[in-house]
Design an enzyme around this catalytic site. Structure first.
Site, PDB file in Angstrom:
ATOM      1  N   ASP A  41      30.780  29.084  86.606  1.00  0.00           N
ATOM      2  CA  ASP A  41      31.610  29.469  87.755  1.00  0.00           C
ATOM      3  C   ASP A  41      31.688  30.993  87.887  1.00  0.00           C
ATOM      4  OD1 ASP A  41      32.494  27.469  89.431  1.00  0.00           O
ATOM      5  OD2 ASP A  41      34.161  26.875  88.147  1.00  0.00           O
ATOM      6  N   LYS A  98      30.059  17.962  93.161  1.00  0.00           N
ATOM      7  CA  LYS A  98      29.287  18.716  92.165  1.00  0.00           C
ATOM      8  C   LYS A  98      28.537  17.761  91.233  1.00  0.00           C
ATOM      9  CE  LYS A  98      32.560  22.527  92.579  1.00  0.00           C
ATOM     10  NZ  LYS A  98      33.759  23.211  92.053  1.00  0.00           N
ATOM     11  N   GLN A 147      37.883  22.787  87.079  1.00  0.00           N
ATOM     12  CA  GLN A 147      38.239  22.858  88.497  1.00  0.00           C
ATOM     13  C   GLN A 147      39.644  23.436  88.668  1.00  0.00           C
ATOM     14  OE1 GLN A 147      36.074  21.993  91.063  1.00  0.00           O
ATOM     15  NE2 GLN A 147      37.622  22.818  92.446  1.00  0.00           N
TER      16      GLN A 147
END
Ligand code: NDP
Length: 291
Positions: A119, A52, A96
């Protein structure tokens, strides 16, 4: 059978974003900034976050990688997120998953400012998604929709069967495919570990999305001839022949299933790169909303 090439499609989306960032710079506007929080030493998480951050730098986004010990307390992590929420230079925040056991996913997701929740896991974004309002859409299902769109697959009226009902993949996928959109307008069946006679549902699928995390679970006898098969699963299996010591496997037995399909995503090179492309699009949108 045609491969749905996530690597190529992701590259095209990221190239388009790169041009848009160059345009922002020309106009003297702010460039997108993603803050990624990584806790502990989970090898897979480290790989995903590194991919990412790399995508950010290729496109021209700013990124901050915040690495924390897995002993960090829940309160300290919430405070760190509050600081990122308050930082006007940060457009998107991702934490994460999975988190260490002593930290609640729910509390952490809820702590992120919904306008920075790239997200798309915050209840406000999920609620907006359910209502068909503009929202940050969870990156993996968003990426799958972008892939279907890129290949101009008309899903209207199809029966979509999704295996897995997690909040980050299966459930939002079911909402997106059942929406009055294109791609979308499917009749959706959402399956899970308590589904009785799962193979019979899978065999009815015009689109089969496998997101259960069990390597090569979907075999040829579970797939209707001509179906579109989307393999979300990524499992690392020990493989001494690989330099990394492991091989990646999807939830679909690719060799058996591919010859029966009209379209199929490979693992790797299918949904994984599309997840990153979607995250980048969400981060760009978070910044544009400010600009
Ligand atoms: P979760 O473990 O959160 O959810 C798995 C889901 O599958 C659950 O709903 C579970 O049912 C269901 N399930 C498990 N076993 C079976 C079974 N035998 N039959 C039917 N349903 C079953 O996983 P995630 O959604 O987070 O991830 C799924 C997979 O996708 C993983 O391999 C993950 O690594 C991968 N992934 C890939 C991404 C990418 O970018 N390509 C991004 C995110 C995830 P129940 O609810 O009843 O327990």
């Amino acid at each position: 059978m045609q491969i749905l090439d996530g690597q190529l499609t992701s590259r095209l989306i990221r190239d388009e974003l790169k041009l848009k960032v160059a345009q922002l710079i020309t106009e003297g506007k702010k460039t997108p900034h993603l803050a990624a929080v990584l806790i502990g030493n989970n090898g897979a998480s480290e790989t995903y976050v590194a991919a990412k951050v790399k995508a950010c730098s290729e496109i021209g986004f700013k990124s901050s990688l915040i690495k924390l010990e897995d002993s960090i307390s829940e309160n300290k992590l919430i405070q760190l997120i509050a600081d990122l929420n308050a930082d006007i230079d940060v457009d998107g925040i991702l934490v994460q998953l999975p988190l260490p056991k002593h930290i609640s996913d729910e509390k952490i997701i809820n702590a992120i400012d919904p306008s920075k929740d790239v997200d798309g896991f915050h209840p406000i974004n999920i609620g907006r998604l359910v209502q068909g309002l503009p929202a940050f859409v969870p990156a993996t299902p968003h990426g799958i929709m972008l892939l279907l769109e890129h290949y101009r697959i008309d899903t209207s009226g199809m029966h979509a069967v999704i295996v897995g009902r997690s909040n980050i993949v299966g459930r939002p996928m079911s909402i997106l495919l059942s929406g009055n959109t294109n791609p979308g307008n499917c009749t959706v069946t959402l399956c899970h570990s308590r589904t009785r006679d799962l193979p019979s549902f899978c065999r009815q699928a015009d689109i089969l999305v496998a997101a259960l995390g069990k390597p090569e679970f979907v075999t040829a006898d579970m797939v209707k001839p001509g179906a579109i098969v989307i393999d979300v699963g990524i499992t690392r299996l020990p493989d001494a022949s690989k330099k990394s010591g492991f091989a990646l496997r999807g939830d679909v037995h690719f060799q058996e299933v591919a010859p029966k399909c009209s379209f199929i995503t490979p693992v790797p090179g299918g949904v994984g790169p599309m997840t990153i492309a979607a995250l980048m699009k969400n981060t760009f949108a978070a910044c544009s909303n400010k600009n």
